[in-house]
Design a protein around this motif. Structure first.
Motif, PDB file in Angstrom:
ATOM      1  N   ALA A   1       3.326  -2.195  -4.003  1.00  0.00           N
ATOM      2  CA  ALA A   1       3.601  -3.150  -2.926  1.00  0.00           C
ATOM      3  C   ALA A   1       3.666  -2.437  -1.577  1.00  0.00           C
ATOM      4  N   GLY A   2       4.252  -1.235  -1.562  1.00  0.00           N
ATOM      5  CA  GLY A   2       4.314  -0.462  -0.329  1.00  0.00           C
ATOM      6  C   GLY A   2       2.938  -0.055   0.159  1.00  0.00           C
ATOM      7  N   ARG A   3       2.077   0.331  -0.768  1.00  0.00           N
ATOM      8  CA  ARG A   3       0.705   0.706  -0.403  1.00  0.00           C
ATOM      9  C   ARG A   3      -0.042  -0.477   0.185  1.00  0.00           C
ATOM     10  N   ILE A   4       0.132  -1.625  -0.445  1.00  0.00           N
ATOM     11  CA  ILE A   4      -0.556  -2.834   0.025  1.00  0.00           C
ATOM     12  C   ILE A   4      -0.022  -3.260   1.386  1.00  0.00           C
ATOM     13  N   ARG A   5       1.288  -3.109   1.588  1.00  0.00           N
ATOM     14  CA  ARG A   5       1.880  -3.451   2.888  1.00  0.00           C
ATOM     15  C   ARG A   5       1.209  -2.651   4.015  1.00  0.00           C
TER      16      ARG A   5
END
Length: 442
Positions: free
Chosen positions: A355-359
């Motif tokens: 999720a952090g990467r996608i953010r």
């Protein structure tokens, strides 16, 4: 290690459970004249006769297959198609081993590979090489075997090197065995390595049908470009992945001895086996039926399917519905929701990290509009949804086409077929993210 695959603990445990069930059936049979309910319970045990016959065939087939085909460069492994394996065994026993090899070569150089190589993404050492694997698959389908063979041999060597932290598949010191494994039995990958690793010191212009690593990569065996060599390379890679899974599952060495079950625990386990078998049989029949009637949908966007809309406007359990779900998550900046839709994280990746990467990729890029352009059903469990999107970034609007390549599966990760319910379509590849990332460089 067991001399025969049929003596692997998993097969032996099933065999012991069936013996226990048959003993229990004898007890119930004795009691049946005294208890009217016992007669009804006898029906439960009828399924074990079928299970016993099936288990005997399944447990013996890998040994038979290796005995007939390992010298030719084919070995049994967990991901092998059982019906194909048994059919080839039957052909070989009738003296048609060339016909059997032809069918194996066709199978491992056809679109059957598509679902098989998806499994490679679940192994981090092959996941990082997946771009090369994808290129090799494309070359295979287009029959560019001269390109496929060296690429797969290099992927095998490098992948095993990373997995075992040794010197690769073709090094004798690399231990290719694992506890309770078919591919990693000593009649499997270890035997295959001996064959493929044979010394090839002289240039050979005659066509070969085994992927001799030294001869091909050192330029000695020139005439290797055929479906037999390519198919054996793919089959070896997939078998190696089955070995890698066994290592990941902690089956490198023999586990501690399991405790002996009580009589009541044995009965409960037998009941569970019956239930699981019946459930598996029902699901397999349903899946086979869906595959048999499957054909690509010919959807006309704007007629059969809305170009725009909300998630509720699309039919349940379809790739287009989950594609629009992705759009909705993007609009709402629900990066955790997008992360859940990505197929197959590598081993170390958690949902929060994903999720952090996608953010980082999406947070400064506002989705202003989308349109479904076309949907292509590639296979019973794979579809591609093409979208046009308008993105605002750095006070500029950008129009892009992105492709969502999706696979259908249930919550356990088992592959489903379109038409079955209670599944979810996930992105096989997230390469379309790169298009969005590149906006920062434009």
């Amino acid at each position: 290690m067991n001399d025969r695959i049929k003596d692997n603990p998993t097969f032996k445990k099933f065999e012991e459970n069936i013996k226990g069930a048959k003993m229990l059936k004898d007890i119930v049979s004795i009691l049946s004249p005294l208890n009217k309910n016992s007669k009804d319970k006898l029906n439960i045990f009828e399924v074990f006769e079928k299970i016993e016959i099936r288990l005997k065939a399944i447990s013996q087939s890998p040994d038979e297959f290796n005995g007939l085909f390992s010298d030719l460069g084919w070995i049994a492994h967990e991901s092998i198609n059982y019906e194909l394996m048994q059919h080839c065994i039957d052909l070989a026993k009738k003296g048609n081993i060339k016909s059997a090899e032809e069918q194996l070569a066709e199978y491992y150089t056809s679109e059957n590979l598509k679902l098989l190589i998806l499994q490679l993404k679940t192994t981090k050492e092959f996941q990082k090489r997946y771009d090369l694997i994808t290129l090799a698959y494309k070359d295979t389908i287009e029959k560019r075997f001269h390109s496929v063979v060296p690429i797969i041999l290099m992927i095998i060597d490098g992948g095993v090197n990373d997995i075992d932290k040794n010197k690769g598949f073709f090094t004798d010191s690399t231990d290719l065995t694992a506890w309770d494994s078919i591919a990693a039995h000593n009649t499997g990958l270890t035997k295959l390595r001996e064959i493929l690793n044979r010394t090839r010191k002289e240039t050979n212009e005659e066509e070969i049908f085994l992927p001799y690593r030294n001869g091909i990569l050192h330029g000695r065996d020139i005439s290797y470009s055929n479906k037999y060599v390519a198919g054996k390379c793919w089959a070896a890679l997939i078998a190696i992945n089955d070995w890698a899974k066994a290592i990941q599952d902690g089956n490198k060495n023999k586990p501690k001895e399991e405790k002996t079950l009580t009589f009541r625990e044995s009965i409960d386990e037998i009941k569970k086996i019956i239930s699981d078998y019946e459930d598996h049989k029902k699901k397999s029949a349903e899946t086979n039926n869906c595959i048999s009637i499957w054909k690509p949908r010919n959807l006309k966007i704007g007629v059969d399917l809305a170009k725009f809309g909300e998630v509720e406007d699309y039919e349940n359990f379809t790739p287009e519905k989950d594609a629009v779900k992705f759009i909705t998550n993007w609009k709402k900046k629900n990066y955790g929701g997008i992360a859940k839709q990505v197929y197959c994280f590598i081993e170390e990746t958690t949902l929060s990290k994903e999720a952090g990467r996608i953010r980082k990729i999406f947070e400064n890029k506002t989705l202003k509009a989308y349109e479904i352009k076309r949907i292509i059903d590639i296979a019973p469990a794979i579809s591609e949804v093409y979208l046009n999107v308008i993105i605002e970034y750095a006070q500029k609007d950008y129009e892009l086409e992105i492709k969502l390549r999706m696979i259908y599966q249930n919550e356990k990760g088992d592959t489903l077929v379109i038409g079955q319910k209670n599944g979810e379509w996930k992105f096989i590849d997230s390469f379309f993210f790169h298009k969005i990332e590149y906006l920062e460089e434009s």
